[in-house]
Design a protein around this motif. Structure first.
Motif, PDB file in Angstrom:
ATOM      1  N   ARG A 180       0.250  -1.213  -0.051  1.00 43.58           N
ATOM      2  CA  ARG A 180       0.078   0.353  -0.012  1.00 43.58           C
ATOM      3  C   ARG A 180       0.835   0.878  -0.055  1.00 43.58           C
ATOM      4  O   ARG A 180       0.915   2.450  -0.894  1.00 43.58           O
ATOM      5  CB  ARG A 180      -0.889  -0.133   1.261  1.00 43.58           C
ATOM      6  N   LEU A 181       2.005   1.019   0.557  1.00 46.54           N
ATOM      7  CA  LEU A 181       2.847   2.526   0.788  1.00 46.54           C
ATOM      8  C   LEU A 181       3.719   2.287  -0.282  1.00 46.54           C
ATOM      9  O   LEU A 181       3.759   3.207  -0.402  1.00 46.54           O
ATOM     10  CB  LEU A 181       4.017   2.456   2.136  1.00 46.54           C
ATOM     11  N   LEU A 182       3.680   1.340  -1.242  1.00 50.91           N
ATOM     12  CA  LEU A 182       4.679   1.471  -2.580  1.00 50.91           C
ATOM     13  C   LEU A 182       3.260   2.495  -3.673  1.00 50.91           C
ATOM     14  O   LEU A 182       4.154   3.118  -4.768  1.00 50.91           O
ATOM     15  CB  LEU A 182       5.059   0.158  -3.251  1.00 50.91           C
ATOM     16  N   ARG A 183       2.277   2.108  -3.394  1.00 49.41           N
ATOM     17  CA  ARG A 183       1.072   2.634  -3.931  1.00 49.41           C
ATOM     18  C   ARG A 183       1.367   4.185  -4.085  1.00 49.41           C
ATOM     19  O   ARG A 183       1.117   4.861  -4.957  1.00 49.41           O
ATOM     20  CB  ARG A 183       0.022   1.577  -4.476  1.00 49.41           C
ATOM     21  N   ILE A 184       0.896   4.265  -2.847  1.00 52.01           N
ATOM     22  CA  ILE A 184       1.038   5.488  -2.635  1.00 52.01           C
ATOM     23  C   ILE A 184       1.609   6.300  -3.121  1.00 52.01           C
ATOM     24  O   ILE A 184       2.073   8.135  -3.004  1.00 52.01           O
ATOM     25  CB  ILE A 184      -0.016   6.291  -1.532  1.00 52.01           C
ATOM     26  N   TRP A 185       2.922   5.815  -3.062  1.00 51.30           N
ATOM     27  CA  TRP A 185       4.366   6.711  -3.279  1.00 51.30           C
ATOM     28  C   TRP A 185       4.020   7.221  -4.315  1.00 51.30           C
ATOM     29  O   TRP A 185       4.747   8.442  -4.065  1.00 51.30           O
ATOM     30  CB  TRP A 185       5.426   5.873  -3.158  1.00 51.30           C
ATOM     31  N   ASP A 186       3.320   6.559  -5.501  1.00 56.56           N
ATOM     32  CA  ASP A 186       3.364   7.479  -6.620  1.00 56.56           C
ATOM     33  C   ASP A 186       2.646   8.572  -6.716  1.00 56.56           C
ATOM     34  O   ASP A 186       3.170  10.096  -7.246  1.00 56.56           O
ATOM     35  CB  ASP A 186       2.556   6.910  -7.546  1.00 56.56           C
ATOM     36  N   HIS A 187       1.609   8.940  -5.581  1.00 63.43           N
ATOM     37  CA  HIS A 187       1.014  10.417  -5.597  1.00 63.43           C
ATOM     38  C   HIS A 187       1.762  11.487  -4.296  1.00 63.43           C
ATOM     39  O   HIS A 187       1.697  12.550  -4.729  1.00 63.43           O
ATOM     40  CB  HIS A 187      -0.458   9.860  -5.113  1.00 63.43           C
ATOM     41  N   THR A 188       1.966  10.742  -3.454  1.00 61.67           N
ATOM     42  CA  THR A 188       2.943  12.125  -2.553  1.00 61.67           C
ATOM     43  C   THR A 188       4.360  12.482  -3.286  1.00 61.67           C
ATOM     44  O   THR A 188       4.724  13.109  -2.952  1.00 61.67           O
ATOM     45  CB  THR A 188       3.420  10.906  -1.377  1.00 61.67           C
ATOM     46  N   ALA A 189       5.111  10.680  -4.094  1.00 56.16           N
ATOM     47  CA  ALA A 189       6.032  11.881  -4.903  1.00 56.16           C
ATOM     48  C   ALA A 189       5.497  12.826  -5.713  1.00 56.16           C
ATOM     49  O   ALA A 189       6.749  13.665  -6.248  1.00 56.16           O
ATOM     50  CB  ALA A 189       6.844  10.646  -5.256  1.00 56.16           C
ATOM     51  N   GLY A 190       4.167  12.420  -6.349  1.00 54.26           N
ATOM     52  CA  GLY A 190       4.333  13.372  -7.327  1.00 54.26           C
ATOM     53  C   GLY A 190       4.136  14.457  -6.674  1.00 54.26           C
ATOM     54  O   GLY A 190       4.337  16.192  -7.490  1.00 54.26           O
TER      55      GLY A 190
END
Length: 261
Positions: A180-190
């Motif tokens: 779940r953290l790997l997936r949300i990272w795409d949004h927070t890194a954006g």
């Protein structure tokens, strides 16, 4: 995966293929109370390279590490060895979710050594080398806590140049469900790309998750400290980045570092 407070969202991070290297991160607490804990306190911190330090304890450690670093660079399979000193323990959420497993501690590492190998297959030979043992001994002798994590790169915005002075992010995460953290990272890194002028980042995961409480370590670099400090002060950092990491049952512990050698 849950995304909340979408009004603060930015386009997802632009990613390229991850690196094929192996990584060993060695981190220690030598004199953490000498590191700033507020972005305003890090405003005037010098980020020039070199072993000089505001802490005599860390300066002594860097004096010991220098010759060992040279020996490590001569090993077959080693492509880079870099040393970093913390200049800010940034706002995060270290106590929101416990580590996955046992033995985790809040990340307040004031020294980080990053070793890159030409492939993950070279990690075992590196850790068997006498110079690696000398590095561990030096860090143990000068520190109250030490962490060693072997990792691979699973997501990347662009290469992190660890060969010259700059400001470096090392962000340690606890996560109940790492995927779940790997997936949300795409949004927070954006968000970091849009607000924090983030132009590079490597997301690293442990090769042996049972050996460390940290689910992910993120590494990034800026030429100067201002973009990162301004991002930590931006309302979207707490209202989007931290909230979404929390919603996906993870804790974030970011720190900024200067390049030592």
């Amino acid at each position: 995966m849950q995304v909340v407070n979408a009004e603060f969202a930015k386009p997802k991070a632009d990613l390229v293929d991850p690196n094929p290297w192996g990584y060993v991160l060695l981190a220690c607490e030598t004199d953490p109370d000498s590191v700033a804990t507020d972005p305003d306190g890090a405003e005037g911190v010098s980020v020039r390279g070199g072993p000089e330090s505001v802490s005599d304890l860390r300066a002594g450690l860097y004096g010991r590490i220098g010759p060992i670093r040279d020996a490590l660079l001569r090993l077959t399979g080693v492509r880079a060895v870099s040393v970093f000193e913390a200049v800010l323990f940034a706002p995060g959420s270290p106590d929101r979710y416990p580590p996955h497993g046992s033995g985790g501690r809040r990340a307040r590492f004031d020294t980080v050594v990053m070793i890159e190998t030409r492939s993950p297959a070279d990690l075992d030979a590196l850790q068997s080398a006498p110079a690696f043992g000398e590095l561990l001994d030096a860090m143990h002798t000068k520190s109250v806590a030490t962490e060693v994590i072997t990792m691979t790169n699973v997501k990347k915005i662009a290469d992190v140049d660890r060969h010259r002075p700059g400001v470096f992010l090392y962000n340690f995460f606890f996560a109940q469900v790492p995927q779940r953290l790997l997936r949300i990272w795409d949004h927070t890194a954006g968000w970091w790309q849009a607000v924090g002028q983030l132009r590079n980042s490597e997301l690293l995961v442990p090769t042996s998750p049972r050996d460390t409480a940290y689910a992910i370590v993120n590494s990034a670099r800026w030429d100067t400290i201002r973009p990162a400090l301004d991002a930590f002060r931006d309302p979207g950092y707490s209202d989007f980045v931290l909230v979404n990491i929390d919603a996906n049952k993870a804790s974030t512990m970011p720190s900024l570092y200067r390049w030592v050698q």
